[in-house]
Design an enzyme around this catalytic site. Sequence first.
Site, short mmCIF file in Angstrom:
data_model
loop_
_atom_site.label_atom_id
_atom_site.label_comp_id
_atom_site.label_asym_id
_atom_site.label_seq_id
_atom_site.Cartn_x
_atom_site.Cartn_y
_atom_site.Cartn_z
N ASP A 172 13.56 -9.11 -17.20
CA ASP A 172 12.44 -8.71 -16.36
C ASP A 172 12.89 -8.74 -14.90
OD1 ASP A 172 9.94 -7.82 -15.68
OD2 ASP A 172 8.86 -9.61 -16.30
N CYS A 197 0.87 -1.18 0.00
CA CYS A 197 0.00 0.00 0.00
C CYS A 197 0.90 1.22 0.00
CB CYS A 197 -0.85 0.06 1.26
SG CYS A 197 -2.05 -1.28 1.38
N CYS A 245 15.49 -8.32 4.52
CA CYS A 245 14.59 -9.48 4.57
C CYS A 245 14.66 -10.17 3.22
CB CYS A 245 13.15 -9.05 4.85
SG CYS A 245 12.00 -10.46 4.76
N SER A 262 8.71 -2.95 -15.88
CA SER A 262 9.40 -3.42 -14.67
C SER A 262 10.85 -3.83 -14.91
CB SER A 262 8.62 -4.59 -14.07
OG SER A 262 8.38 -5.58 -15.06
N CYS A 320 11.43 -14.33 0.87
CA CYS A 320 10.85 -14.90 -0.35
C CYS A 320 11.91 -15.64 -1.19
CB CYS A 320 10.18 -13.80 -1.18
SG CYS A 320 11.28 -12.46 -1.68
N TYR A 328 11.27 -4.82 -7.42
CA TYR A 328 10.05 -4.59 -8.19
C TYR A 328 9.18 -3.46 -7.66
CZ TYR A 328 5.25 -5.28 -9.82
OH TYR A 328 3.99 -5.09 -10.33
N GLY A 336 -0.58 0.64 -5.02
CA GLY A 336 -1.91 0.09 -4.81
C GLY A 336 -2.92 0.71 -5.74
N ASN A 378 0.74 0.43 5.86
CA ASN A 378 1.37 -0.36 4.80
C ASN A 378 2.14 -1.49 5.47
OD1 ASN A 378 4.25 0.13 2.64
ND2 ASN A 378 2.66 -1.39 2.50
N GLY A 379 1.80 -2.71 5.09
CA GLY A 379 2.50 -3.85 5.68
C GLY A 379 1.51 -4.96 5.95
P1 AMP Z 1 3.97 -13.95 -13.13
O1 AMP Z 1 3.23 -13.93 -14.41
O2 AMP Z 1 3.09 -14.43 -12.01
O3 AMP Z 1 5.26 -14.70 -13.20
O4 AMP Z 1 4.29 -12.45 -12.77
C1 AMP Z 1 5.55 -11.88 -13.00
C2 AMP Z 1 5.40 -10.43 -13.33
O5 AMP Z 1 4.59 -9.76 -12.36
C3 AMP Z 1 6.75 -9.75 -13.36
O6 AMP Z 1 6.89 -9.22 -14.65
C4 AMP Z 1 6.68 -8.66 -12.32
O7 AMP Z 1 6.99 -7.41 -12.92
C5 AMP Z 1 5.27 -8.64 -11.82
N1 AMP Z 1 5.19 -8.80 -10.36
C6 AMP Z 1 6.11 -9.31 -9.52
N2 AMP Z 1 5.66 -9.32 -8.23
C7 AMP Z 1 4.43 -8.80 -8.28
C8 AMP Z 1 3.44 -8.52 -7.27
N3 AMP Z 1 3.66 -8.79 -5.99
N4 AMP Z 1 2.27 -7.96 -7.68
C9 AMP Z 1 2.05 -7.70 -8.98
N5 AMP Z 1 2.94 -7.92 -9.97
C10 AMP Z 1 4.12 -8.47 -9.63
#
Ligand code: AMP
Length: 482
Positions: free
Chosen positions: A347, A2, A435, A285, A438, A244, A28, A102-103
Site C-alpha cells: 500500500d 483540492c 517538503c 492506491s 510529515c 498518494y 476532492g 489548493n493548499g
Molecule cells: P489509515 O487507515 O488511516 O491508515 O489510512 C491509510 C489509507 O488511507 C492508505 O491506504 C492510503 O491510501 C489512504 N490515505 C493516505 N493519506 C490519505 C489522506 N490524506 N486522505 C485520505 N486517504 C489517505
Amino acid sequence: MCGIVGIADAGGVSFSLYSALYALQHRGQESAGIATFDGAVLHKHKGQGLVSEVFDESLLASLEGSVGVGHVRYPTTGEKIPENIQPFNFRFRGKNIAVTHNGNLTNTADLKETFEKRGQIFCTTTDTEVIGNLIADELRISGGMEDAVLHCMRILKGSYSVVVMLDDVIWAFRDPLGIRPLCVGKLPNGHIVCSESVAVDALNGTFIRDVRPGELVRIDATGITFRQIAVADHPAHCVFEYIYFARADSVVDGRLVYDVRRHIGQALSENETICADLVSPVPDSGIAHAIGYSEASKIPYREGLIKNRYMGRTFIMPTQEARENAVRIKLNPVKGHVLDKSVVLVDDSIVRGTTSRRIIGLMREAGAAEVHMRIGSPALKAPCYLGVDMPTRKELIASDKSNEEVRKSIGASSLRHVSIEALISAIGMDKNDLCVGCLTGVYPLAIGCEQCSRRRVELIGGTYQSNLGVFKEVSEARTSTK
Ligand code: AMP
C-alpha cells in the site's frame, strides 16, 4: 487538498471545466463549483458532492462565457458549510472576481485579525477568502494583478496554488516554494491552468509545462504569458503528491507519478529476506508500487483483493457494526489467490493504521498463511500543515511507535516502509527541493513551534506599492523567519 482549474477558450468553457474537474475528482470529493464570465455577467454553480452529482447538462449550458474557473474541495481548513464551497466570488469596483485555492495557509488567523481590526467582514471560514481580500486590497491601491500577487507572496505563509478569474482574464500563481502542483496546457481554442496534467489530457490538450514556484500566469483570449514574481533558493514540492495524492497518470514537476511509484516499489523489494508466493496491491492506491515490487523481486503480481468500483461515499449503514463491516463490501479477498499463500501486500501509506489492520484481517480470514505489509512511504511521523488532510501526531500510528509496535498493532507477519533516501531517489529530485515535513517533522517554513529548514525567498516583482502599514506585524514576522 483540492483540485483547481481555469480555462479561457473561445468556444465556451463550462463543459470543459466540468471535464477537467471530473479528471481532478480524486483531489476532492466534498464539493464542487464552477464560475464563468460572459463579458458582462458572472455565472456560477456550486454544491456539495461529486462533480457528477453537482452538475447536469442544463446547469452547465447556463454557465455561459469564454473564461471560467472550477474547484473540487477536500477540506483541510474551514468547516463543511455551503459558504465554504469554492470558487469564492465577489464583486469589487465593478469587477467580477472568483478565487480558487489548493493548499493551506499557516497565517490565516493573523491575517483575518488584521482585516477584522479594519472592520472587514468574512462570509466563509476558509483561507481562500483571505487570499481574495488580499488581492482586492492591493487592486484597490495599484489596480494591477501583478502587484496583488506580489502582495500575496509577501504576506501569505503556507502553501497556495491559486487560480483567479478577474472578469475576462484568468490569473494563476503558485507559492514561492511550489508546494502544491499547478501546470498549464494548450487547448484547441485556448489555454488551461490546472492542478494536474490529467485535466489537460481530459480535454485533448497539449501539456505546456508546470507553473514554476513563485510564478504568475495570465491567460485570456489573446494567449498566455508568464511572469516570475518570487524566487526561492530551494522549492519544497510535497512528497505526498507522489506517494498518494496525485493521479498515477499525472506528470507533476516533470515526473510521471506512476513511474515514481513503480521505482518506490522496486526500492522496497531490495534486501528482502522473505520468500513470498505473490505480490498484491491494496487497490487502487498501492497498484503502481506493487507492480514495481513485483518487477524487481520477480515474485508474481497477483491481485489478492478486488475493489468494488460502484461503492460510493453515501453507502448507507444502519449500525456501527455494519459500518465496520463495510470494508467487506468495498474490498473482497480473492480466496483462490491467497489461500495458504505467503502474500506481500503493498500500500502507499499507513496513516492511522485502520485500513491496514482491516485488510490484513480480511486476508487472514481468506486463508493467507503470511501477510507481509510493504509501504510506499516512510513512516508518517508528523502532521501536514500544508494542505494534506492528515491527523494530529496523536492519531498518526507511527508518530510514537516503533516499527515492531506498528506491525503488531496491524497484525502483519512483517512490516517495512521505503526509506526516505529511496523515496527521494525514486522522485529523482534534490532532497533540499522537497517538503518531507510529515516524515521528519522538519518543515520548509516556520510553523508554530515545529522545526524548520528555511528557504530564502526573494521577491522580484516590479512596482510594488503595498499598504505595508496595515500588515506591518505580519510582514515583520515573515521577515524574521527567513
Ligand atoms: P489509515 O487507515 O488511516 O491508515 O489510512 C491509510 C489509507 O488511507 C492508505 O491506504 C492510503 O491510501 C489512504 N490515505 C493516505 N493519506 C490519505 C489522506 N490524506 N486522505 C485520505 N486517504 C489517505
